[in-house]
Scaffold this motif. Sequence first.
Motif, short mmCIF file in Angstrom:
data_model
loop_
_atom_site.label_atom_id
_atom_site.label_comp_id
_atom_site.label_asym_id
_atom_site.label_seq_id
_atom_site.Cartn_x
_atom_site.Cartn_y
_atom_site.Cartn_z
N ILE A 176 0.56 8.27 -2.41
CA ILE A 176 1.29 9.29 -3.15
C ILE A 176 0.34 10.40 -3.58
CG2 ILE A 176 2.74 9.72 -5.18
CD1 ILE A 176 3.76 6.84 -4.84
N ALA A 217 8.75 1.04 5.23
CA ALA A 217 8.02 2.19 4.70
C ALA A 217 8.97 3.37 4.58
CB ALA A 217 6.84 2.55 5.60
N CYS A 253 -1.08 1.87 5.74
CA CYS A 253 -0.10 1.36 4.79
C CYS A 253 0.55 0.07 5.26
CB CYS A 253 0.99 2.41 4.54
SG CYS A 253 0.52 3.76 3.45
N ALA A 281 7.68 3.23 -5.48
CA ALA A 281 6.52 2.40 -5.13
C ALA A 281 6.37 1.22 -6.08
CB ALA A 281 5.26 3.25 -5.15
N ASP A 327 -5.10 7.90 -4.86
CA ASP A 327 -4.74 6.51 -4.64
C ASP A 327 -5.72 5.79 -3.72
OD1 ASP A 327 -2.51 6.89 -6.19
OD2 ASP A 327 -1.15 7.21 -4.50
N SER A 375 6.29 0.37 1.50
CA SER A 375 5.24 1.37 1.34
C SER A 375 5.87 2.74 1.18
CB SER A 375 4.32 1.36 2.56
OG SER A 375 3.63 0.14 2.67
N VAL A 376 5.35 3.55 0.27
CA VAL A 376 5.87 4.89 0.02
C VAL A 376 4.75 5.90 0.32
CG1 VAL A 376 6.86 6.48 -1.67
CG2 VAL A 376 7.46 4.04 -1.74
N ILE A 377 5.09 6.90 1.12
CA ILE A 377 4.12 7.92 1.54
C ILE A 377 4.64 9.28 1.13
CG2 ILE A 377 2.98 9.00 3.52
CD1 ILE A 377 3.36 6.27 4.98
N ASP A 411 7.36 -2.36 -5.33
CA ASP A 411 6.46 -3.22 -4.55
C ASP A 411 7.21 -3.94 -3.42
OD1 ASP A 411 3.90 -4.15 -4.01
OD2 ASP A 411 4.24 -6.02 -5.09
N ARG A 424 0.85 -1.19 0.00
CA ARG A 424 0.00 0.00 0.00
C ARG A 424 0.88 1.24 0.00
NH1 ARG A 424 -4.49 -1.59 4.47
NH2 ARG A 424 -5.96 -2.63 3.09
N HIS A 425 0.46 2.24 -0.79
CA HIS A 425 1.19 3.49 -0.88
C HIS A 425 0.20 4.64 -0.80
CE1 HIS A 425 4.40 0.91 -2.41
NE2 HIS A 425 3.54 0.45 -3.31
N ARG A 458 6.69 7.45 -7.38
CA ARG A 458 5.99 6.35 -8.07
C ARG A 458 6.98 5.26 -8.46
NH1 ARG A 458 0.57 6.53 -7.20
NH2 ARG A 458 -0.27 8.61 -7.56
#
Length: 624
Positions: A323, A414, A621, A430, A327, A436-438, A433, A320-321, A427
């Motif tokens: 961005i 993360a 996430c 992310a 999303d 997790s990227v926030i 995979d 889960r991300h 992106r």
Amino acid sequence: MNLFAKLERFNPGGSIKDRTALNMVVGKIYSGEIVPGRSVVVESSSGNLGIGLAQICRYFGLRFVCVVDPKTTRQNIEILKAYEACVEVVTERDRETGEYLPTRLRRVREIMAAEQHAFWPNQYANPLNPQAHATTMREIADALDGRVDYLFCSVSTFGTLRGCAEYARGNALGTTVVGVDAVGSAIFDGEPEPRLISGHGASVAPALLDRRLADEVVHVSDLECVVGCRRLILREAILAGGSSGGDGRGAGEARPAPAARGQLRADLPGRRRPLPGHRLFGRMGHRALRRGGPPVEEPRQGGPRRGRRGRPRRRGGRMRHLISIDDLTDDQLRHIVERGVGFATGRNGAARPLAGQVVGVYFRRTSTRTRTAFSSGAMRLGAHLIAYGPDDLQTNTGETTQDTGKVFALMLDALVARTADDPAEMRGWADQDRMSVINAMSSDEHPTQALADLVTLQRRFGAVDGLRVLYVGEGNNTATALALALARFSDVELEFRTPPGYGLPEELLGRAAERARRTGSSVTERHDMDEGTAKGFDVVYTTRWQTTGTSKPDPDWRRIFQPFQVTERLWEGNPEAVFMHDLPAHRGEEVTAEVLDGPASIAFEQAAGKLHSAMAVLEWCRAG
């Protein structure tokens, strides 16, 4: 079709009610509402919840009074006493219903009135009851790679089913939730009748009841519960309580649609004797429960898909991300906001769902609130933290951001990143995979700011739906995120007053306006600051004129912006409006000191909301 069961008897108190007991008490201890050595906890219980509360109270040095009735087993009463609980047994049935529950509740109220420092968790109405079972459903989803086609859950207080169903919907699991109720229960509009199995069904509809959360309902009799228990013993060597037998019987009697052809999960709440720990037990063939044959084990090619370091992956194998606000589904957006409010109010309890995980915080641009919020939030949730500044990485010596992201993904669970650049960079991270990227702010959007704003609005007004919001200032990344977020709520009026040439991107404004129309809301923009037409708003919002990481193309921009300064004059037409600012603020530029520091301002309450929304985002996430 495969049938799984989640065995809860290995919790320390022997049942799923341990989760509820812990969640209802520990958060109140931390908030000071319950004081060890002084407070008295009082609850009505037929057994398992009382045992869970008794062990928690014993651990924290709290007196506990458990009000039970003659249907409570001798064994459960002895367990309660072993934990040094005071057990009160009511012996009279309620005259109207013929049941003991109303009598038990009256006795609880009498004790509450007599005890000076009494606290009633009230499992029948306490929102911390269902919230405890978000973790229950998350464990199920993680163990089954997010693929749970049917969930069978017995009902009494409705806490377990509600918590699991809300989690499943909030995380778009696509699970059909089946409530397993007792024959003679009033929960699903049945006529109350005498029942023998305690902890299954109810003589009155509980306050936590939301019938919409049960997609289907199965009713099982006391005899069928006993049959279900016997089948579990004979076929799986599992000794379970009556409601667990009901779940097993309900799953066996249900007839899922042929299209399901997937995985069913039944919840076995507990058994008679407490043992430590809990885990899923093996898979039973659905037909084996329907017939007399032994369980049929169906091999799975390659075993369950698992993530890095052996952790189960999300549904579809995706991390889960966050961005962009885009999303999130509508349900996910509302779920994160509700969890943020829960962290702010203490309703979420003291769980540490990120325990053992590592969160990286990478800020190439300055930050006070967002960096502190995510750093503090990650640690409060149990994670370890690694912080990176703009001069800490080998990108300064020529390493590409792509290679840097690959290294991050090998070592972090993360990454919270503020780049103030094109979000395509995030992106790319992310798309690996692996972590997790926030997005803590990119050039085009500030999604975590919008979530903090929504949490603040939800707490202040009780709901975001129906608000009128006036945004004054540049159409920057904060404005973009706010437009995308508020457009998801119903009956919201969001009006932007932006300087000429400094409005929202045309494509973004059109997209937000179209989405708003589908929810009965509106998103509009105008390029003047006629204060006489700005009336009737609930919220006035502004942001500083000099956005982080950007510059103005017009050297005379301050003259263009000056009419858009927020002053006290705006409150002549909006006397009840609150003032919001994403901070930092420049008094005398975008807002006067009289407004920012005045009684209408909730800017610093809004800043505090960053912590709670950051915790909700991290939880969603990484832990669901």
